[in-house]
Design a protein around this motif. Structure first.
Motif, PDB file in Angstrom:
ATOM      1  N   VAL A  46      -1.131  -6.133  -2.901  1.00 37.53           N
ATOM      2  CA  VAL A  46      -0.149  -5.028  -3.826  1.00 37.53           C
ATOM      3  C   VAL A  46       1.111  -6.173  -4.693  1.00 37.53           C
ATOM      4  O   VAL A  46       1.608  -7.021  -4.367  1.00 37.53           O
ATOM      5  CB  VAL A  46       0.007  -4.235  -2.444  1.00 37.53           C
ATOM      6  N   THR A  47       1.755  -5.279  -5.406  1.00 38.81           N
ATOM      7  CA  THR A  47       2.387  -4.742  -6.020  1.00 38.81           C
ATOM      8  C   THR A  47       2.866  -3.621  -6.841  1.00 38.81           C
ATOM      9  O   THR A  47       3.057  -2.982  -5.554  1.00 38.81           O
ATOM     10  CB  THR A  47       2.217  -5.558  -7.676  1.00 38.81           C
ATOM     11  N   ILE A  48       5.025  -4.020  -6.444  1.00 42.90           N
ATOM     12  CA  ILE A  48       5.782  -3.117  -5.885  1.00 42.90           C
ATOM     13  C   ILE A  48       5.848  -1.912  -7.203  1.00 42.90           C
ATOM     14  O   ILE A  48       4.882  -1.962  -7.871  1.00 42.90           O
ATOM     15  CB  ILE A  48       7.445  -3.495  -6.492  1.00 42.90           C
ATOM     16  N   GLY A  49       5.844  -0.761  -6.276  1.00 47.78           N
ATOM     17  CA  GLY A  49       4.914   0.626  -6.929  1.00 47.78           C
ATOM     18  C   GLY A  49       4.448   0.818  -7.184  1.00 47.78           C
ATOM     19  O   GLY A  49       3.776   2.304  -7.566  1.00 47.78           O
ATOM     20  N   GLN A  50       3.116   0.653  -6.215  1.00 46.80           N
ATOM     21  CA  GLN A  50       1.077   0.823  -6.098  1.00 46.80           C
ATOM     22  C   GLN A  50       1.400   1.637  -5.404  1.00 46.80           C
ATOM     23  O   GLN A  50       2.264   1.622  -4.540  1.00 46.80           O
ATOM     24  CB  GLN A  50       0.614  -0.714  -5.929  1.00 46.80           C
ATOM     25  N   LYS A  51       0.271   2.780  -5.246  1.00 47.17           N
ATOM     26  CA  LYS A  51       0.242   3.635  -4.664  1.00 47.17           C
ATOM     27  C   LYS A  51      -1.082   3.554  -3.560  1.00 47.17           C
ATOM     28  O   LYS A  51      -1.582   2.624  -4.672  1.00 47.17           O
ATOM     29  CB  LYS A  51      -0.270   4.701  -5.205  1.00 47.17           C
TER      30      LYS A  51
ATOM     31  N   PRO B 202       1.068  -4.219   7.207  1.00 47.32           N
ATOM     32  CA  PRO B 202      -0.124  -5.589   6.999  1.00 47.32           C
ATOM     33  C   PRO B 202      -0.419  -5.492   5.988  1.00 47.32           C
ATOM     34  O   PRO B 202      -0.499  -4.643   4.855  1.00 47.32           O
ATOM     35  CB  PRO B 202      -1.647  -6.038   8.185  1.00 47.32           C
ATOM     36  N   ALA B 203      -0.134  -6.330   4.752  1.00 47.78           N
ATOM     37  CA  ALA B 203      -0.637  -6.060   3.579  1.00 47.78           C
ATOM     38  C   ALA B 203      -2.367  -5.983   3.126  1.00 47.78           C
ATOM     39  O   ALA B 203      -2.886  -5.281   1.943  1.00 47.78           O
ATOM     40  CB  ALA B 203      -0.583  -7.377   2.461  1.00 47.78           C
TER      41      ALA B 203
ATOM     42  N   VAL C 166       4.549  -5.881   4.058  1.00 49.06           N
ATOM     43  CA  VAL C 166       4.892  -4.796   2.819  1.00 49.06           C
ATOM     44  C   VAL C 166       5.384  -3.743   3.268  1.00 49.06           C
ATOM     45  O   VAL C 166       5.096  -3.041   4.537  1.00 49.06           O
ATOM     46  CB  VAL C 166       3.722  -4.668   2.702  1.00 49.06           C
ATOM     47  N   LEU C 167       6.932  -3.437   3.100  1.00 49.15           N
ATOM     48  CA  LEU C 167       7.558  -2.381   3.281  1.00 49.15           C
ATOM     49  C   LEU C 167       6.885  -1.281   2.191  1.00 49.15           C
ATOM     50  O   LEU C 167       6.818  -1.574   1.019  1.00 49.15           O
ATOM     51  CB  LEU C 167       9.245  -2.474   3.089  1.00 49.15           C
ATOM     52  N   VAL C 168       6.432   0.153   3.047  1.00 48.20           N
ATOM     53  CA  VAL C 168       5.914   1.384   2.384  1.00 48.20           C
ATOM     54  C   VAL C 168       7.120   2.267   2.324  1.00 48.20           C
ATOM     55  O   VAL C 168       7.886   2.679   3.346  1.00 48.20           O
ATOM     56  CB  VAL C 168       4.743   0.997   2.439  1.00 48.20           C
ATOM     57  N   LYS C 169       6.757   3.231   1.547  1.00 47.59           N
ATOM     58  CA  LYS C 169       7.907   4.424   1.051  1.00 47.59           C
ATOM     59  C   LYS C 169       6.509   5.867   1.555  1.00 47.59           C
ATOM     60  O   LYS C 169       5.725   5.613   0.827  1.00 47.59           O
ATOM     61  CB  LYS C 169       8.549   4.732  -0.353  1.00 47.59           C
ATOM     62  N   VAL C 170       6.774   6.471   2.741  1.00 42.19           N
ATOM     63  CA  VAL C 170       5.683   7.362   3.160  1.00 42.19           C
ATOM     64  C   VAL C 170       5.831   8.842   2.141  1.00 42.19           C
ATOM     65  O   VAL C 170       6.831   9.163   2.650  1.00 42.19           O
ATOM     66  CB  VAL C 170       6.056   7.283   4.323  1.00 42.19           C
ATOM     67  N   HIS C 171       5.470   9.120   0.983  1.00 42.34           N
ATOM     68  CA  HIS C 171       5.081  10.497   0.187  1.00 42.34           C
ATOM     69  C   HIS C 171       3.966  11.272   1.121  1.00 42.34           C
ATOM     70  O   HIS C 171       5.003  12.446   0.924  1.00 42.34           O
ATOM     71  CB  HIS C 171       5.209  10.087  -0.261  1.00 42.34           C
ATOM     72  N   LYS C 172       3.255  11.281   1.720  1.00 41.88           N
ATOM     73  CA  LYS C 172       2.206  12.170   2.162  1.00 41.88           C
ATOM     74  C   LYS C 172       1.794  12.050   3.966  1.00 41.88           C
ATOM     75  O   LYS C 172       1.659  10.931   3.661  1.00 41.88           O
ATOM     76  CB  LYS C 172       1.155  12.965   1.589  1.00 41.88           C
ATOM     77  N   ILE C 173       1.808  12.636   4.810  1.00 44.94           N
ATOM     78  CA  ILE C 173       1.193  12.538   6.072  1.00 44.94           C
ATOM     79  C   ILE C 173       0.068  13.769   6.299  1.00 44.94           C
ATOM     80  O   ILE C 173       0.331  14.843   6.048  1.00 44.94           O
ATOM     81  CB  ILE C 173       2.297  12.620   6.727  1.00 44.94           C
ATOM     82  N   GLY C 174      -0.703  13.312   6.031  1.00 48.58           N
ATOM     83  CA  GLY C 174      -1.830  14.310   7.234  1.00 48.58           C
ATOM     84  C   GLY C 174      -1.663  14.285   8.577  1.00 48.58           C
ATOM     85  O   GLY C 174      -1.638  13.770   9.005  1.00 48.58           O
ATOM     86  N   ILE C 175      -1.721  15.339   8.848  1.00 47.29           N
ATOM     87  CA  ILE C 175      -1.565  15.749  10.183  1.00 47.29           C
ATOM     88  C   ILE C 175      -3.326  15.743  10.657  1.00 47.29           C
ATOM     89  O   ILE C 175      -4.553  16.748  10.161  1.00 47.29           O
ATOM     90  CB  ILE C 175      -1.024  17.390  10.611  1.00 47.29           C
ATOM     91  N   CYS C 176      -3.814  14.856  11.308  1.00 50.74           N
ATOM     92  CA  CYS C 176      -5.462  14.527  12.369  1.00 50.74           C
ATOM     93  C   CYS C 176      -4.516  15.371  13.570  1.00 50.74           C
ATOM     94  O   CYS C 176      -3.867  15.930  14.112  1.00 50.74           O
ATOM     95  CB  CYS C 176      -5.242  13.182  12.557  1.00 50.74           C
TER      96      CYS C 176
ATOM     97  N   GLU D  27       3.562   4.617  -1.079  1.00 51.27           N
ATOM     98  CA  GLU D  27       3.671   3.726  -2.050  1.00 51.27           C
ATOM     99  C   GLU D  27       4.844   1.914  -1.521  1.00 51.27           C
ATOM    100  O   GLU D  27       5.676   2.163  -1.037  1.00 51.27           O
ATOM    101  CB  GLU D  27       4.879   4.388  -2.694  1.00 51.27           C
ATOM    102  N   VAL D  28       4.547   1.345  -2.390  1.00 50.73           N
ATOM    103  CA  VAL D  28       4.996  -0.045  -2.203  1.00 50.73           C
ATOM    104  C   VAL D  28       5.974  -0.116  -2.798  1.00 50.73           C
ATOM    105  O   VAL D  28       6.365  -0.217  -3.643  1.00 50.73           O
ATOM    106  CB  VAL D  28       4.156  -0.890  -2.777  1.00 50.73           C
ATOM    107  N   ILE D  29       7.432  -0.698  -1.495  1.00 53.26           N
ATOM    108  CA  ILE D  29       8.991  -0.857  -2.060  1.00 53.26           C
ATOM    109  C   ILE D  29       8.572  -2.648  -1.948  1.00 53.26           C
ATOM    110  O   ILE D  29       9.850  -2.462  -2.918  1.00 53.26           O
ATOM    111  CB  ILE D  29       9.833   0.162  -0.915  1.00 53.26           C
ATOM    112  N   ALA D  30       8.581  -2.972  -1.424  1.00 53.34           N
ATOM    113  CA  ALA D  30       8.927  -4.309  -0.943  1.00 53.34           C
ATOM    114  C   ALA D  30       7.053  -5.569  -0.210  1.00 53.34           C
ATOM    115  O   ALA D  30       6.846  -4.587  -0.140  1.00 53.34           O
ATOM    116  CB  ALA D  30      10.293  -5.046  -0.446  1.00 53.34           C
ATOM    117  N   ILE D  31       7.527  -6.459  -0.655  1.00 56.07           N
ATOM    118  CA  ILE D  31       6.845  -7.290  -0.027  1.00 56.07           C
ATOM    119  C   ILE D  31       6.793  -8.594   0.186  1.00 56.07           C
ATOM    120  O   ILE D  31       7.661  -8.909  -0.048  1.00 56.07           O
ATOM    121  CB  ILE D  31       5.110  -7.679  -1.266  1.00 56.07           C
TER     122      ILE D  31
END
Length: 338
Positions: free
Chosen positions: A76-81, A125-126, A28-38, A65-69
């Motif tokens: 998962v489906t496109i658009g899901q968080k 991986p999905a 799955v290709l995802v767009k990264v919106h938020k990243i926690g610093i560990c 966010e799911v961009i492509a599968i």
């Protein structure tokens, strides 16, 4: 796409890299919106993270966010968080066969052993994605940290009649506290940072706080009515702290090391034997932890919105991450693309 790479200790570099294109059937290709610093990210920056090689793209606490599968993806489906489970296990070794994928012999943790999410897009991986229809990206980015605490408390087999001491009030210690409280046990937290201890009490994460000093054991006895803890979970990764935690246990007690350091751990065998102690490690978390955490957050049983003390943009990371490490008021920092 914009990418931030840790070239070597104390040296970040921004660059433009190719956006991933082709997907394997299960990817799955995802767009990264938020990243926690560990803590892992801070340790890697300063050159103190075990099992780490440079250069590396950091980032394993992700709200995406799911961009492509891929052609065979059904999870998962496109658009899901989603939250990302960043532990890429082989599924074939002896550990994986025994449902110990978190201890896989060939484990690759995103942002540690392989490149992570400090970039705009990433392939995953999905089956490593965990969907929520209710949580926002910031909440989803905290699920992985919570998983560390959930798994550690499982390892400790905490019961409601236990007396529990959590050593370290950073994000991992906080994640441990959350799940000890959910099990109904009395819990105290010990740390040198009084601001973090105040946070734990103000937000009802612990029943009592203890300032780490020469009178720590006396304070523990006072908090627990003259008794030593039956469970100690050390979330510091500090060798001095981890050696001292051995001395905090009651007879029959369980000591869980949630943090780790690069070195050997030694203890006094007669003291270990006399008290019939159990010492164990806790590594990463498991898929069921992600599912249970998301469900608990969606119902409101678990809320960690108060954790986030600092928010920075992606463009500020290289400058701000080293400063955050020494910020006394730091609880949890989150990176945003927006």
């Amino acid at each position: 796409m914009k990418t931030l790479t840790l070239l070597q200790p104390e040296s970040f570099a921004y660059s433009d890299t190719e956006k991933p294109s082709s997907l394997l059937p299960n990817e799955v290709l995802v767009k990264v919106h938020k990243i926690g610093i560990c803590g892992t990210d801070y340790h890697a920056f300063w050159g103190r993270q075990p099992f780490f090689q440079y250069p590396r793209i950091l980032g394993h606490e992700l709200g995406v966010e799911v961009i492509a599968i891929g052609s065979e993806v059904t999870e998962v489906t496109i658009g899901q968080k989603c939250a990302v489970e960043p532990y890429l296990n082989c599924g074939e070794c002896w550990a994986c066969e025994r449902d110990l994928g978190n201890c896989c012999e060939n484990l690759q943790v995103m942002g540690v052993h392989t490149d992570g999410g400090m970039r705009e897009y990433i392939k995953v991986p999905a089956h490593k994605l965990h969907v929520s229809e209710k949580l926002n990206y910031e909440q989803l980015a905290l699920v992985e940290t919570l998983g560390i605490g959930a798994h550690a408390v499982e390892r400790a087999n905490v019961q409601s009649n236990d007396l529990v001491l959590v050593v370290g009030a950073g994000p991992i210690g906080l994640s441990v506290l959350e799940f000890v409280k959910l099990r109904g046990a009395k819990v105290a937290v010990v740390d040198r940072n009084t601001q973090r201890l105040d946070f734990c009490l103000d937000h009802k994460k612990a029943d009592a706080s203890i300032v780490a000093n020469d009178q720590t054991i006396e304070q523990i006895l006072e908090v627990f009515g003259g008794k030593m803890p039956t469970v100690v979970l050390d979330a510091t990764g500090s060798p001095a702290s981890m050696h001292q935690s051995f001395n905090y246990l009651a007879a029959g007690g369980r000591l869980v090391f949630v943090g780790l350091y690069q070195g050997d751990y030694q203890f006094n065998d007669p003291s270990f034997h006399k008290r019939e102690l159990t010492i164990m490690g806790s590594r990463n978390s498991k898929p069921n932890n992600f599912k249970e955490i998301i469900a608990a957050m969606e119902t409101g049983e678990l809320s960690v919105d108060s954790w986030i003390s600092h928010r920075i943009t992606f463009e500020e990371v290289a400058e701000q991450l080293p400063k955050l490490y020494t910020e006394p008021s730091l609880v949890k920092a989150v990176i945003s693309w927006e």
